[in-house]
Design an enzyme around this catalytic site. Sequence first.
Site, mmCIF file in Angstrom:
data_model
loop_
_atom_site.group_PDB
_atom_site.id
_atom_site.type_symbol
_atom_site.label_atom_id
_atom_site.label_comp_id
_atom_site.label_asym_id
_atom_site.label_seq_id
_atom_site.Cartn_x
_atom_site.Cartn_y
_atom_site.Cartn_z
ATOM 1 N N GLU A 37 7.788 -6.263 5.975
ATOM 2 C CA GLU A 37 8.274 -7.503 6.677
ATOM 3 C C GLU A 37 8.979 -7.351 8.149
ATOM 4 O OE1 GLU A 37 11.359 -9.176 4.061
ATOM 5 O OE2 GLU A 37 12.054 -10.671 5.244
ATOM 6 N N ARG A 262 9.787 4.307 -5.191
ATOM 7 C CA ARG A 262 10.195 4.590 -3.811
ATOM 8 C C ARG A 262 10.642 5.637 -3.518
ATOM 9 N NH1 ARG A 262 13.148 0.853 -0.983
ATOM 10 N NH2 ARG A 262 12.077 -0.946 -1.969
ATOM 11 N N LYS A 272 17.216 -1.812 4.542
ATOM 12 C CA LYS A 272 17.295 -2.357 5.998
ATOM 13 C C LYS A 272 18.616 -3.156 6.070
ATOM 14 C CE LYS A 272 12.859 -3.722 5.792
ATOM 15 N NZ LYS A 272 11.676 -4.520 6.184
HETATM 16 P P1 ATP Z 1 14.169 -2.985 2.172
HETATM 17 O O1 ATP Z 1 14.667 -3.147 0.757
HETATM 18 O O2 ATP Z 1 14.781 -1.796 2.881
HETATM 19 O O3 ATP Z 1 14.535 -4.329 3.017
HETATM 20 P P2 ATP Z 1 11.640 -3.543 1.963
HETATM 21 O O4 ATP Z 1 11.198 -2.992 0.710
HETATM 22 O O5 ATP Z 1 11.884 -4.900 1.781
HETATM 23 O O6 ATP Z 1 12.822 -2.557 2.301
HETATM 24 P P3 ATP Z 1 9.362 -4.337 3.313
HETATM 25 O O7 ATP Z 1 9.245 -4.287 4.732
HETATM 26 O O8 ATP Z 1 8.860 -5.152 2.575
HETATM 27 O O9 ATP Z 1 10.634 -3.372 3.126
HETATM 28 O O10 ATP Z 1 8.364 -2.870 2.766
HETATM 29 C C1 ATP Z 1 6.967 -2.722 3.172
HETATM 30 C C2 ATP Z 1 6.286 -1.815 2.355
HETATM 31 O O11 ATP Z 1 7.008 -0.538 2.528
HETATM 32 C C3 ATP Z 1 6.498 -2.208 0.786
HETATM 33 O O12 ATP Z 1 5.155 -2.186 0.309
HETATM 34 C C4 ATP Z 1 7.483 -1.604 0.210
HETATM 35 O O13 ATP Z 1 7.234 -1.532 -1.025
HETATM 36 C C5 ATP Z 1 7.357 -0.208 1.011
HETATM 37 N N1 ATP Z 1 8.630 0.365 0.969
HETATM 38 C C6 ATP Z 1 9.921 0.093 1.538
HETATM 39 N N2 ATP Z 1 10.770 0.824 1.179
HETATM 40 C C7 ATP Z 1 10.291 2.079 0.575
HETATM 41 C C8 ATP Z 1 10.490 3.312 -0.006
HETATM 42 N N3 ATP Z 1 11.711 3.770 0.252
HETATM 43 N N4 ATP Z 1 9.804 4.402 -0.294
HETATM 44 C C9 ATP Z 1 8.530 3.846 -0.426
HETATM 45 N N5 ATP Z 1 7.965 2.746 -0.206
HETATM 46 C C10 ATP Z 1 8.607 1.745 0.493
HETATM 47 MG MG MG Z 2 10.306 -6.461 1.247
#
Ligand code: ATP
Ligand code: MG
Length: 522
Positions: A37, A262, A272
């Site tokens: 995102e 994760r 984020k």
């Molecule tokens: P946040 O919760 O920090 O906003 P998010 O998961 O919403 O992070 P996205 O941009 O939606 O962030 O994530 C893109 C991809 O990266 C998704 O497939 C997510 O599952 C993966 N991802 C995000 N954080 C992690 C992590 N700590 N370890 C492994 N994969 C991750």
């Molecule tokens: Mg997300």
Amino acid sequence: MATDNNALQSNFIRNIIAEDFRTNKFGGRVHTRFPPEPNGYLHIGHAKSICLNFGLAAENNGLCNLRFDDTNPVKEEREYVESIIEDVRWLGFDWGDRMYYASDYFDRLYEYAVQLIRMGKAYVCDLSPDEMRQFRGTLTEPGRESPYRNRSVEENLDLFERMRSGEFEDGSRVLRAKIDMASPNLNMRDPVIYRILHAQHHRTGDKWCIYPMYDFTHCLSDSIEGITHSICTLEFEDHRPLYDWFLDELGVYHPQQIEFARLNLTYTVMSKRRLSELVENGYVTGWDDPRMPTISGLRRRGYTPESIRTFCERIGVAKRDSMVDMALLEHCVREDLNRRAKRVMGVLRPLRIVIENYPENQVEEVEAINNPEDPAMGTRKVPFSREIYIEQSDFMEDPPKKFYRLGPGREVRLRYAYYIKCVDVVKDGITGEVVELRCTYDPATKGGYAPDGRKVKGTLHWVSAAHAIQAQVRLYDKLLLMANPASECEGGDFRDCLNPESLVTIPACWVEPSLKEAVPGN
Ligand code: ATP
Ligand code: MG
């Protein structure tokens, strides 16, 4: 495509893919996607997901798409899109011509929503957000059906069209899937699939004032792109029935969602929301501050793409949450840089040495090895002269037994140069601080070895005072004091968790003259 020499360890996702090959589930295809995102910069957790998705595709002759999950117009920005593109490339991965945006599919998603309405599987609901929450029930209580649940298809089609044309205010109505308000899985209790939001979108401008929700968008985007294995983090496990429901009801191509744990790293926050808090409050200089766990921060810190990929392979992929020690990440970069980085000499906190028996005005060049791990990296010339600087911490006036460096009357090696012996200590008349050492050198030890076999235990780095160039050095340490900040800092004031010494700037260090040519990033 990035390839490394790491042996591939088996993991449950590799096993699933192998099994799918065996049963020919996807006709021998592997097609994954990385779906960020664009509401922040990528961090080391994303790197795990990137390495996993692009890696699985590469090792199976498959493809991996880059897809921006841009369904929330309010929080998303162009700057984030650009940084994500740069960071995934820098990590060494290539999506070919397959860079997509979920917003590219808004028209088709709208059509899918209309199709669900026609099938009697979606309805427009006028409950307020508060009422919806009350009707939703809890983990132990079933939900209640919305009074709008049994609207006719015609009425729903009309209202949904009017939602789209901008007739209603934000939050006044939503489109919901008609599933099961008594489902033990809260995600299945008539989830919202469209909401009204009169906001400019970074790609579609003001074409839309209704936006599809994540769960609806994600499965259908995967389907449209022909994804085979839709790999996501564990918190989406409870959303999988919904992922499957949309695709089954609409009767479209059906990828397989697979969840993995994760990455959590000690001394690091990865959400984020937390990271943008650090940036917005000025606790760091930006998303790419070298103390940030972002890819761009790690890059400025000196991490290589290879070291990050190695780290991601070593931590493996599991189904259960765990915490990885920051020391492992640091180990990976040390190992890589040790093999590949060119060494230079620099003195952070200088102590002047005058070598009394070395001729004034004489300068010679000693040959220094660029990387002791790799002879192919060659040597360079470093100027040596009568006055040099060593590190203050490499001298002690009254050294304990185990201190093998310089002290009064002691002899040490200057790396690549000569043996020197300390013959006198000059102190500041008022403070008593050691300000200079007087030494002698042994001309027979050129190159740093004594022909008579005489051994010294200490080898010091140094720079020639007249030739060294001045540099500002920034020493970075952990940004956070707590090993598990996600729980230890929650609730309290975030500032109490920041390491006050995460950045120490030394304004005037001395480094060898070869660094004159260095540019940022070297
Ligand atoms: P946040 O919760 O920090 O906003 P998010 O998961 O919403 O992070 P996205 O941009 O939606 O962030 O994530 C893109 C991809 O990266 C998704 O497939 C997510 O599952 C993966 N991802 C995000 N954080 C992690 C992590 N700590 N370890 C492994 N994969 C991750
Ligand atoms: Mg997300």
